[in-house]
Design a protein around this motif. Structure first.
Motif, short mmCIF file in Angstrom:
data_model
loop_
_atom_site.label_atom_id
_atom_site.label_comp_id
_atom_site.label_asym_id
_atom_site.label_seq_id
_atom_site.Cartn_x
_atom_site.Cartn_y
_atom_site.Cartn_z
N ALA A 34 -5.91 12.09 6.52
CA ALA A 34 -5.79 10.95 7.43
C ALA A 34 -6.01 9.61 6.74
N PHE A 35 -6.91 9.56 5.76
CA PHE A 35 -7.31 8.26 5.23
C PHE A 35 -6.85 7.97 3.80
N VAL A 36 -6.71 8.96 2.95
CA VAL A 36 -6.31 8.70 1.57
C VAL A 36 -4.88 8.16 1.46
N PRO A 37 -3.90 8.61 2.27
CA PRO A 37 -2.55 8.04 2.15
C PRO A 37 -2.49 6.53 2.41
N LYS A 38 -3.46 5.99 3.11
CA LYS A 38 -3.50 4.54 3.32
C LYS A 38 -3.81 3.81 2.02
N PRO B 131 -0.27 5.89 -1.15
CA PRO B 131 0.84 6.35 -0.30
C PRO B 131 1.49 7.66 -0.76
N ARG B 132 1.48 7.95 -2.04
CA ARG B 132 2.08 9.19 -2.53
C ARG B 132 1.32 10.43 -2.09
N PHE B 133 0.07 10.26 -1.70
CA PHE B 133 -0.76 11.38 -1.23
C PHE B 133 -0.22 11.95 0.08
N HIS C 65 13.56 16.00 -0.17
CA HIS C 65 12.18 15.56 0.00
C HIS C 65 11.28 16.72 0.40
N GLU C 66 11.78 17.58 1.28
CA GLU C 66 10.97 18.71 1.73
C GLU C 66 10.76 19.73 0.62
N LEU C 67 11.73 19.90 -0.26
CA LEU C 67 11.55 20.80 -1.41
C LEU C 67 10.51 20.23 -2.37
N ILE C 68 10.54 18.93 -2.59
CA ILE C 68 9.52 18.29 -3.43
C ILE C 68 8.15 18.43 -2.79
N ARG C 69 8.08 18.23 -1.48
CA ARG C 69 6.82 18.38 -0.75
C ARG C 69 6.29 19.82 -0.86
N ALA C 70 7.18 20.79 -0.73
CA ALA C 70 6.76 22.19 -0.84
C ALA C 70 6.24 22.49 -2.24
#
Length: 174
Positions: free
Chosen positions: A34-38, A41-43, A148-153
């Protein structure tokens, strides 16, 4: 003479966790998500609550516990992020149930199995979130980009493997 035991796989390898681990690990994952992506952003590419749901579901090997774990973690994630309440809860409930059911049938302690499970369920999570947002809630601006979803996976898988090995030390065998 060889003595064979006909004890089920579930009875042999079901694990429990201390209440502190059961509470602290999901809360830490949700807080970080919840807080680290702020700040970084890449998190936001990672889904730490999904990784935690997968670990607890396959370790406990109970579809009911997997469903409840996924629901609670998903709802808490929704409460701290900008998702409508229930979106992650529904997706992670389904994933917790299926992952625990697979954990009953497959050796989930193997690194190769963990890699496959994390990669595949990360993609399934993306599809479920798309279906819930686009079809159930009717949000027309939510799109699924497969690259993007493959990179996320892949990112979730790379991060999940060391997390799984660290969390293995918290297991207690029944």
């Amino acid at each position: 003479m060889l003595n064979r035991s006909y004890t089920s796989r579930q009875e042999l390898e079901q694990h429990t966790f201390s209440p502190l681990v059961t509470l602290f690990v999901p809360l830490l994952a949700i807080f970080l998500q919840a807080f680290v992506p702020k700040l970084l952003p890449r998190f936001s590419l990672l889904d730490l609550p999904l990784i935690v749901v997968l670990f607890f579901a396959v370790s406990r090997r109970s579809p009911i516990a997997g469903t409840l774990t996924g629901a609670v973690i998903g709802l808490l994630q929704d409460a701290l992020t900008n998702q409508p309440i229930g979106v992650n809860g529904m997706a992670k409930s389904a994933i917790g149930y299926v992952a625990a059911s697979i954990g009953l049938q497959v050796d989930v302690e193997s690194p190769l199995t963990r890699i496959l499970i994390t990669f595949i369920f990360s993609l399934i999570n993306s599809v479920l979130l798309f279906l819930i947002d686009h079809r159930l809630l009717g949000l027309p601006d939510y799109h699924l980009f497969w690259g993007h979803e493959l990179i996320r996976a892949c990112a979730n898988t790379v991060v999940a493997i060391p997390i799984f090995f660290l969390l293995d030390y918290t297991k207690r065998t029944e």
